[in-house]
Design an enzyme around this catalytic site. Structure first.
Site, short mmCIF file in Angstrom:
data_model
loop_
_atom_site.label_atom_id
_atom_site.label_comp_id
_atom_site.label_asym_id
_atom_site.label_seq_id
_atom_site.Cartn_x
_atom_site.Cartn_y
_atom_site.Cartn_z
N SER A 28 0.81 -1.23 0.00
CA SER A 28 0.00 0.00 0.00
C SER A 28 0.84 1.26 0.00
CB SER A 28 -0.87 0.06 1.27
OG SER A 28 -1.62 -1.08 1.42
N HIS B 143 -3.78 0.49 -4.62
CA HIS B 143 -3.18 -0.78 -5.05
C HIS B 143 -3.47 -1.03 -6.53
CE1 HIS B 143 -2.45 -2.43 -0.94
NE2 HIS B 143 -3.52 -1.75 -0.64
N TYR C 103 -8.91 -9.75 2.77
CA TYR C 103 -10.09 -8.94 3.14
C TYR C 103 -10.91 -8.51 1.92
CZ TYR C 103 -7.19 -4.78 2.13
OH TYR C 103 -6.39 -3.85 1.52
N ALA D 246 2.69 -2.01 4.09
CA ALA D 246 2.50 -0.91 5.04
C ALA D 246 1.96 -1.56 6.31
CB ALA D 246 1.50 0.09 4.49
N ASN E 98 1.76 4.13 10.41
CA ASN E 98 1.07 4.77 11.54
C ASN E 98 1.48 4.02 12.79
OD1 ASN E 98 -0.68 2.64 10.11
ND2 ASN E 98 -1.53 2.67 12.17
N1 HPA Z 1 -3.30 -2.05 11.31
C1 HPA Z 1 -3.44 -3.02 10.39
N2 HPA Z 1 -2.99 -2.91 9.16
C2 HPA Z 1 -2.33 -1.80 8.82
C3 HPA Z 1 -2.13 -0.76 9.73
C4 HPA Z 1 -2.65 -0.88 11.05
O1 HPA Z 1 -2.51 0.00 11.91
N3 HPA Z 1 -1.44 0.22 9.08
C5 HPA Z 1 -1.22 -0.24 7.82
N4 HPA Z 1 -1.75 -1.46 7.66
#
Ligand code: HPA
Length: 284
Positions: free
Chosen positions: A33, A64, A88, A116, A241
């Protein structure tokens, strides 16, 4: 029961790709991502949308774009997936990992996986990179192992060992490359959840407690299938994050994940190119 792809189906995809591109890379790369821009640096690219490849499903996620890019990166022929399939999205684990079987069919020996991920380790910051040393295969553990079903011993063993799924020599090569480039690279354990919802604060406390450093929604199925087939794997998470587990928990959004990708790519792209350069020397 989940339906495994047959050798015929793998061969059909391999023949189609081989008919479109004459290059025969030994290195596969999966871009996660927000990390797709590395694909723009591929020289003499042959681009094949996933929708044109027999038995490939299509990506449905923003950020994507789904295409295969075959060409040269850092003088190394690469088989690069710009975008991947996720559980998912509603696909079976076999559909998610079919491209890995195709890589096996095409003679890929090394796979560089990126994703990511949310940082669980309190020392991680958004934009950091983490070399994956191991994973907690939560999805595998609950019965969503992509290898479930009949095994083809020509591809790999029925009960594959996973103690060295993240190749120690490749990890060493990546760490050395990062040190030489001055790019900070954490090391840690990745955990996959099926998604698409992000974690609750209690989920996050649980994931940290059981030993995970970063959390995401991919990678584990692909690495499981690649390692089963004898493909040597290197995997790097871009921390998009950080998970806040206590009071003051902050919302995560897909937009935030994609935006962080731009900061991550600035470090990840040169690192991957340096890894390829060293790999190419080793392969020569
Ligand atoms: N949680 C799950 N998947 C993710 C996250 C997250 O905080 N950040 C990027 N992919």
């Amino acid at each position: 029961m989940q339906k495994p792809f047959s050798k015929t189906e793998i061969s059909e995809a391999v023949a189609y790709i081989a008919g479109r591109a004459s290059l025969r890379p030994r290195v596969g790369i999966i871009l996660g991502s927000g990390l797709a821009s590395l694909a723009d640096e591929v020289a003499q690219p042959v681009r094949i949308p996933y929708s044109e490849i027999p038995h490939f499903v299509s990506t449905t996620v923003e950020g994507h774009p789904g295409e295969l890019v075959i060409g040269w990166l850092q003088d190394c022929p690469v088989f690069l997936m710009r975008g991947r399939f996720h559980y998912y999205e509603g696909y079976s684990m076999q559909e998610v990992t079919f491209p890995i079987r195709v890589m096996w069919g095409m003679g890929i020996k090394y796979l560089i996986v990126t994703n990511a991920a949310g940082g669980l380790n309190p020392s991680f910051r958004p934009g950091d990179l983490m070399l994956i040393t191991d994973h907690i295969g939560l999805t595998n553990m609950v019965g969503l192992n992509p290898l479930r079903g009949p095994n083809d011993p020509e591809i790999g063993p029925r009960f594959p060992d996973m103690s060295q799924a993240y190749d120690p020599a490749l990890r060493e090569l990546a760490l050395q490359a990062a040190t030489d480039l001055g790019i900070p690279l954490h090391q840690g354990v990745y955990i996959m959840l099926s998604g698409p919802s992000y974690e609750t604060p209690a989920d996050l406390r649980f994931l940290r407690l059981i030993g995970a450093d970063a959390v995401g929604m991919s990678t584990v199925p692909e690495v499981t299938v690649a390692h089963h087939a004898g493909i040597r794997v290197l995997a790097i998470s871009g921390i998009s994050n950080v998970a806040v587990m206590g009071p003051g928990a902050a919302a995560v959004s897909h937009e935030e994940v994609l935006a962080a990708g731009q900061t991550i790519v600035v470090k990840l792209s040169p690192l991957i190119k340096e890894i390829l350069r060293r790999l190419e020397q080793n392969l020569a």
